[in-house]
Scaffold this active site. Structure first.
Site, PDB file in Angstrom:
ATOM      1  N   GLU A  76       0.821  -1.204   0.000  1.00 46.57           N
ATOM      2  CA  GLU A  76       0.000   0.000   0.000  1.00 46.57           C
ATOM      3  C   GLU A  76       0.865   1.270   0.000  1.00 46.57           C
ATOM      4  OE1 GLU A  76      -3.202   0.319  -0.293  1.00 46.57           O
ATOM      5  OE2 GLU A  76      -3.440   2.424   0.238  1.00 46.57           O
ATOM      6  N   ASP A  77       1.911   1.278   0.782  1.00 43.22           N
ATOM      7  CA  ASP A  77       2.633   2.529   1.041  1.00 43.22           C
ATOM      8  C   ASP A  77       4.003   2.655   0.380  1.00 43.22           C
ATOM      9  OD1 ASP A  77       0.519   3.263   2.581  1.00 43.22           O
ATOM     10  OD2 ASP A  77       1.439   2.734   4.491  1.00 43.22           O
ATOM     11  N   ASP A 139      -3.285  -4.490  13.474  1.00 40.93           N
ATOM     12  CA  ASP A 139      -2.977  -3.205  12.845  1.00 40.93           C
ATOM     13  C   ASP A 139      -3.833  -2.108  13.483  1.00 40.93           C
ATOM     14  OD1 ASP A 139      -2.028  -1.455  10.683  1.00 40.93           O
ATOM     15  OD2 ASP A 139      -4.048  -1.659   9.857  1.00 40.93           O
TER      16      ASP A 139
HETATM   17 MN    MN Z   1      -0.881  -0.659   9.030  1.00 37.75          MN
END
Ligand code: MN
Length: 743
Positions: A76-77, A139
């Protein structure tokens, strides 16, 4: 920040055969991928996946889950690809990372609809592999622990979502500690003042409570020891959020709050659980209504324990949970217990093997898959969110089919919910029920242990009113669907009849294909939608005819809004005969002034109601002229009208004269399904009589040892009156179904 070797050590503590090399590789890989990225707190970003992995080691999870946790934000990042992860860390890890990535943006949503849609995506993603949910929960837990660094505007929303969805989800998965911590953290940001007040009070009493805990632990331990029961006892004060909830629920002050201590007693086997319970109940006075046996009927998340509350030492109310070590494992780890590292060398976990079910047998797994089913039935995202939230919060009751199948339902569920939980067909055909062998109303709230037998009739269509009685999402969705389908089919039918007649009057032949071909011009894609619109009076049949066979006059076609299909000139004959008719005004519609009033009709026009069809004021009706000029009135849904379909010249548009002073009764027929027991009929007659209607006739159409189906002919003032009587009949316990018969 956890060091690389510390993480490996933690894993090796419960899994000596962990793949140390792969763990190290993942650690370095994630650290490099996140590089110099920073969290809102100013910490290196990598500290986040590392903490998430750390949380998961407390749940003693397998290598793949820990590695996936380290990598969970890379796709994602950063510019890492899933394919790269798959090649380096294998299929299992990449699948989990993919699942987590899919739902990553959940944290960024704000709108309710988006939240609902995201919950659906979450459920689908996690239903493929539970480990996705475990990583996601860890998370969220870490993000909640560090929420103070988020911009203030976002905090409350994230906290709310956590309290609404993630905390109950963790509870549903049986991860009790995680649930409590998520709740406490949400509470802190959602109600900061209350949070501070409660924690300060708890803090102020800390020493007193600690002494009390030690004392009670000692007494419990001593009591069980005396009777030869090997035991572990541990006590603690409740968490801020559960204390606050209790204060809210009972609207009492902190000082009045008597049971803020909870104790856990762990004994070697099930028999000893009950022995321990007996000893405790003999020594101390029990608080009535607080004993719960979750050993014989486990909770939806597989949790098992005996619960009780006693007035313990020092007149302190204390809550007790009594369980075996195996039950304790499930209580601590929930579904995570199913993906624990499994020691094949017969170590400490060996004793649990017989108890641990496969993941697919776990109730949490089944529950999640029920949600997936619900998604697949196409419920709207918002309805889905509403049901899921409701179900997340509700306690369960456990009921049985006559053959002994266990059906778990949210507390407050009715036999109708039960029927739908067994199977949608059972729900749709349900007309009555027996609870523990006795006939019972369908709106009865089910209790734990009830045996429920559903009585079915194939002729049944679930009444729309059930929607407000049931509490499970599955039942509500099915009822909505069934009644929607039935109502719609009716409108399509009416619409087709009306359109057909309009065509015929123009000398054209009706065909579904022709109408379908013009549907888009009328703003519809599907033929049935269009016909239903005609049937509901939203679309004029004349307009449909104009669209299919455009008039050659070239003049503009304008259909006034609110005009119904029925205005559509079914009554050429009326004018031809030069009769003076009057239309009553209804709901602001402008009507021609020469309509047929069916009450106060011209003296020379004999009017009668079709004896079989039972039109009542409020129904849409039509008149059919017979050869001698008499008019017979039918409700528009009457099947008898089919006989006149090909004689449009006989049709008259008629309305009820709602302003008429004259009051007449009109015949109608009600079908009632009621219990077969003395006095049932008297009750039905009473409802009808007390509400100003007459009974003309009653006929039994189905007899059964349990229930009767009967047709009741009544005379009522109008549709409203009729509907009120039907509603009141349904409210009677002896009546399981009541509906109007329309032919
Ligand atoms: Mn995370």
């Amino acid at each position: 920040m956890i060091r690389q070797y510390q993480l490996v050590e933690r894993v090796q503590r419960y899994n000596p055969e962990a793949d140390e090399g792969l763990l190290n590789k993942a650690y370095v890989y994630a650290m490099k991928a996140h590089g110099s990225q920073k969290r809102a707190s100013g910490d290196p970003f990598f500290s986040h996946p590392l903490e998430v992995a750390g949380i998961l080691t407390e749940l003693r999870l397998d290598d793949a889950t820990i590695i996936a946790a380290l990598l969970h934000d890379t796709v994602e990042d950063t510019d890492t690809s899933l394919e790269d992860i798959r090649q380096r860390f294998g299929e299992d890890v990449s699948k989990i990372v993919e699942g987590v990535t899919k739902i990553e943006r959940l944290d960024l949503v704000s709108k309710r609809v988006e939240q609902a849609e995201n919950l659906r995506r979450l459920i689908i993603a996690v239903s493929e592999d539970f480990r996705v949910l475990l990583v996601k929960l860890a998370d969220r837990l870490h993000n909640m622990r560090t929420l103070e660094f988020m911009p203030e505007a976002k905090r409350a929303r994230i906290a709310e979502e956590t309290l609404d969805i993630y905390a109950p989800l963790a509870g549903r998965m049986g991860m009790h500690d995680m649930r409590e911590e998520l709740e406490d953290l949400s509470f802190r940001w959602l109600h900061p003042d209350a949070y501070r007040a409660v924690t300060e009070r708890l803090e102020a009493q800390k020493n007193r409570l600690a002494d009390l805990i030690t004392q009670i632990e000692g007494e419990l331990y001593g009591l069980l020891q005396e009777h030869g029961i090997k035991t572990e006892v541990s006590g603690r004060a409740k968490r801020a959020y559960s204390v606050w909830r209790k204060m809210e629920r009972k609207s009492i002050s902190f000082e009045q709050l008597s049971d803020i201590l909870g104790f856990r007693i762990i004994v070697p086997d099930v028999a000893m659980c009950y022995s321990a319970l007996g000893l405790v109940h003999t020594r101390w006075r029990t608080v009535p209504g607080r004993f719960k046996d979750y050993i014989s009927t486990p909770k939806q998340n597989d949790y098992q324990s005996l619960h009780t509350t006693v007035i313990g030492p020092g007149h302190q109310r204390v809550e007790l949970q009594i369980r075996t070590p195996e039950m304790h494992e499930v209580a601590e780890f929930g579904v995570a217990a199913h993906v624990l590292y499994k020691d094949t060398s017969n170590g400490a976990n060996g004793s649990c093997k017989g108890v641990r079910q496969s993941l697919k047998d776990s109730r949490a797994y089944q529950w999640l898959h029920q949600l997936v089913d619900l998604i697949e039935t196409g419920e709207s995202a918002e309805d889905f969110l509403e049901h899921t939230k409701l179900e997340l919060f509700q306690d369960q009751v456990f009921c049985f089919t006559p053959k002994g199948r266990l059906i778990a339902l949210p507390r407050g569920a009715t036999p109708i919910d039960f029927a739908y939980a067994v199977h949608t067909d059972v729900g749709n055909s349900c007309v009555g029920c027996k609870i523990n062998g006795k006939m019972a109303p369908l709106m009865t709230e089910l209790s734990n242990g009830d045996e429920v037998e559903i009585i079915r009739s194939d002729a049944q269509i679930p009444p729309a009113a059930w929607e407000s009685i049931v509490i499970t999402g599955k039942a509500r969705a099915a009822i909505r669907r069934a009644s929607r389908t039935a109502i719609r089919a009716q409108y399509v039918d009416i619409g087709r009849q009306i359109t057909k007649r309009t065509f015929e009057r123009r000398g054209k032949t009706y065909s579904d294909q022709d109408v379908q071909a013009s549907a888009s011009r009328l703003g519809h894609t599907h033929l049935e939608d269009l016909l239903a619109a005609v049937g509901r009076g939203e679309l004029s049949a004349r307009l449909v005819a104009d669209a299919v066979f455009p008039p050659d006059t070239g003049k503009e076609i304008q259909i006034p809004i609110g005009q119904t299909a029925g205005d559509d000139g079914w009554f050429g004959l009326r004018r031809a005969m030069g009769l003076k008719f009057r239309f009553p005004m209804t709901s602001g519609e402008k009507e021609p002034s020469d309509a047929l009033p069916i009450r106060g009709v011209e003296p020379n026009m004999p009017v009668r109601f079709s004896p079989g069809s039972g039109a009542v004021p409020g129904d849409r009706i039509v008149g059919i002229m017979n050869g001698s000029g008499a008019i017979t009135i039918y409700p528009i849904h009457s099947p008898e009208l089919r006989a006149f379909e090909d004689k449009p010249e006989l049709w008259l548009d008629v309305r009820w004269d709602t302003e008429s002073e004259r009051k007449n009764r009109f015949p109608a027929e009600i079908k009632v399904t009621a219990m077969n027991e003395p006095g049932t009929l008297a009750q039905i007659a009473q409802v009808i009589g007390e509400n100003g209607a007459n009974i003309d006739n009653v006929r039994m159409i189905a007899r059964n040892t349990d229930f009767h189906e009967m047709l009741v002919d009544v005379e009522v003032w109008d549709l409203k009156h009729l509907n009120r009587i039907i509603r009141l009949l349904r409210e009677r316990d002896v009546v399981s179904a009541a509906s109007r018969v329309s032919n």
